[in-house]
Design a protein around this motif. Structure first.
Motif, short mmCIF file in Angstrom:
data_model
loop_
_atom_site.label_atom_id
_atom_site.label_comp_id
_atom_site.label_asym_id
_atom_site.label_seq_id
_atom_site.Cartn_x
_atom_site.Cartn_y
_atom_site.Cartn_z
N ALA A 170 75.49 31.95 56.75
CA ALA A 170 76.80 32.36 57.27
C ALA A 170 77.17 31.56 58.51
O ALA A 170 78.35 31.23 58.72
CB ALA A 170 76.77 33.85 57.60
N ILE B 51 84.06 33.10 55.60
CA ILE B 51 82.84 33.74 55.11
C ILE B 51 83.18 35.20 54.81
O ILE B 51 83.75 35.89 55.66
CB ILE B 51 81.70 33.70 56.16
N VAL C 289 81.29 38.69 53.72
CA VAL C 289 79.97 39.31 53.59
C VAL C 289 80.15 40.72 53.04
O VAL C 289 80.89 41.53 53.62
CB VAL C 289 79.24 39.36 54.95
N LEU D 126 74.23 37.65 62.10
CA LEU D 126 75.48 36.91 61.93
C LEU D 126 75.93 36.31 63.26
O LEU D 126 76.26 35.13 63.34
CB LEU D 126 76.55 37.84 61.36
N GLY E 172 79.25 33.38 63.95
CA GLY E 172 79.46 33.58 62.52
C GLY E 172 80.56 34.58 62.22
O GLY E 172 81.27 34.46 61.22
N SER F 200 84.51 35.29 59.70
CA SER F 200 83.95 36.14 58.64
C SER F 200 84.73 37.43 58.48
O SER F 200 85.40 37.90 59.41
CB SER F 200 82.49 36.49 58.95
#
Length: 453
Positions: A195, A203, A205, A223, A227, A231
């Protein structure tokens, strides 16, 4: 008469209400409801907040519904009201009605840039206490499948930032891979590395059916802030109803599809595909579907490809979803029915070994048991040859490991084994990596080329 015709042209059909007549385990049974499978209903009772439920089956005039919330306080006779289908503008040239009912009665959830950096549940409600979502609009969760002939093949390599994957199991943009692991072998850490370091625009998740404690730990510790910025995290922990867990996986995939359709490259990390199958098993068994392989009804194995096939390259190469689905191997059994089914529908599998994890080898990727089915299409010939040679040396060394440890190995008798022993330290260095260390694709190829033989 003219007024009556005008009214009939603009009037919308009445929604048919029903009544709750039975609750058995996870299933609500309602009489009088006329709603197709997949429709969303509200179970209303005076003095209680409404409970959302989805139609999952029917028997005669009885509809079976799965709730998305707590059933505490519901009683026989509660009203079951189908959620009205959205009003749509007229289809010019097809009828004279200015408005019509949409045929899509499923969930419509938030999509858009306002989801970036946020943590939401299966219904798009924020869980991170950062206020309401901004810059979003509602879209349907289920989209029409893309014709296989309209997808571009996987031809471009993707840098994951993980040296063992870049060098030995090169991933292509738009590929779908399985991450097969038991418990406690570094699966979440590996997902966090990808990630943070994978070359992707967005990203997504999906934390499906995992322990609630792990949700915050994954976001903050694994993360990280870097990240999370690009995300979207969809969390449906283990204590959520099975329908909510399934919706979490579907919602995460729909978010990835939304960004892909805008031409962006998306990395979808779903933890885990096994929990998704378990949720479907709970629903199927609750409505009376007979169990088949190790207690999994046939619908579980039908749902897996329906979810997985939604990822991949977009129409005519515009946008892509590269997906990693974790698959839990119960008792480290690689012949688990879900693991076996997932291996057949994915474009490769990465196996994490408990023996390697116990030896302190991280990431604990068992290269011999792992494969990327598109590596030959995305890597140059020199890279493929070097990876094949490294596999041969690693397999030769592992086969003779006991002899070497016992001191029974003597150099000079087997040239191939001698080469494997010489190359082993370099191979171990290639395959190990710290969780906060990034290894680019080019650097991984150069280090692989230096592994001698």
């Amino acid at each position: 008469m003219a007024d009556l015709k005008a009214f009939s042209a603009t009037a919308l059909p009445l929604e048919c209400e029903g009544a709750l007549v039975r609750v058995t385990g996870l299933v609500l049974e309602a009489a009088g409801v006329r709603a197709p499978v997949g429709s969303v209903c509200e179970v209303r009772m005076e003095g209680q907040p409404p409970v959302l439920a989805e139609v999952v089956g029917f028997n005669g005039d009885r509809a079976f519904l799965m709730p998305t919330g707590e059933l505490h306080g519901l009683a026989s006779g509660a009203r079951v009201v189908p959620r009205p289908a959205p009003r749509m503008p007229p289809r010019l040239g097809h009828d004279n009605r200015p408005w019509r009912r949409s045929e899509d009665r499923g969930l419509h959830l938030p999509m858009g840039d306002g989801l970036l950096g946020r943590v939401v549940d299966s219904h798009g409600h924020p869980m991170d206490r950062k206020g309401p979502l901004g810059a979003t609009h509602n879209e349907p969760m289920i989209r029409r499948a893309i014709n296989a002939m309209d997808r571009d093949p996987v031809r471009q390599p993707l840098d994951t930032g993980v040296r063992a994957i870049n060098a030995m199991l090169t991933v292509g943009r738009g590929q779908r891979l399985g991450l097969f692991a038991g418990t406690g072998v570094g699966k979440s850490v590996l997902l966090g590395m990808m990630a943070r370091y994978t070359q992707a625009d967005v990203i997504v998740v999906g934390l499906i059916g995992e322990r609630g404690r792990e949700v915050k730990e994954f976001i903050e510790d694994i993360l990280g802030e870097e990240g999370l910025k690009r995300s979207v995290v969809v969390a449906a922990p283990a204590d959520a109803p099975p329908l909510v867990r399934m919706q979490g996986a579907t919602y995460a995939t729909a978010i990835a599809e939304h960004f892909r359709d805008r031409g962006q490259h998306v990395l979808l990390l779903m933890d885990s595909l096994t929990r998704y199958a378990m949720a479907q098993r709970e629903i199927a068994l609750a409505i009376g579907e007979p169990p088949a392989t190790k207690g999994y009804p046939p619908s579980c194995f039908a749902k897996l490809p329906q979810l997985v096939e939604r990822s991949g390259n977009g129409l005519n190469g515009v946008g892509s979803i590269t997906a990693f689905y974790t698959v839990l191997s119960e008792g480290d059994d690689q012949q688990d029915p879900i693991a076996d089914a997932a291996r057949g529908i994915l474009d490769g599998h990465i196996v994490l070994s408990r023996d390697l994890a116990e030896a302190g080898h991280y990431p604990a990727i068992d290269v011999e048991k792992s494969i990327s089915r598109v590596m030959t299409s995305v890597a140059p010939k020199e890279h493929i040859d070097a990876a094949r040679r490294a596999r041969q040396l690693l397999a030769k060394y592992n086969k003779a490991r006991d002899l070497i440890q016992l001191g029974a190995y003597a150099p000079g008798h087997d040239a191939e084994l001698d080469a494997a022993v010489r190359a082993h330290p370099a191979l171990v260095g290639l395959l190990q990596q710290g969780m906060h260390e990034q290894a680019s694709l080019d650097a991984s190829r150069r280090q692989l080329a230096q592994v001698g033989g």
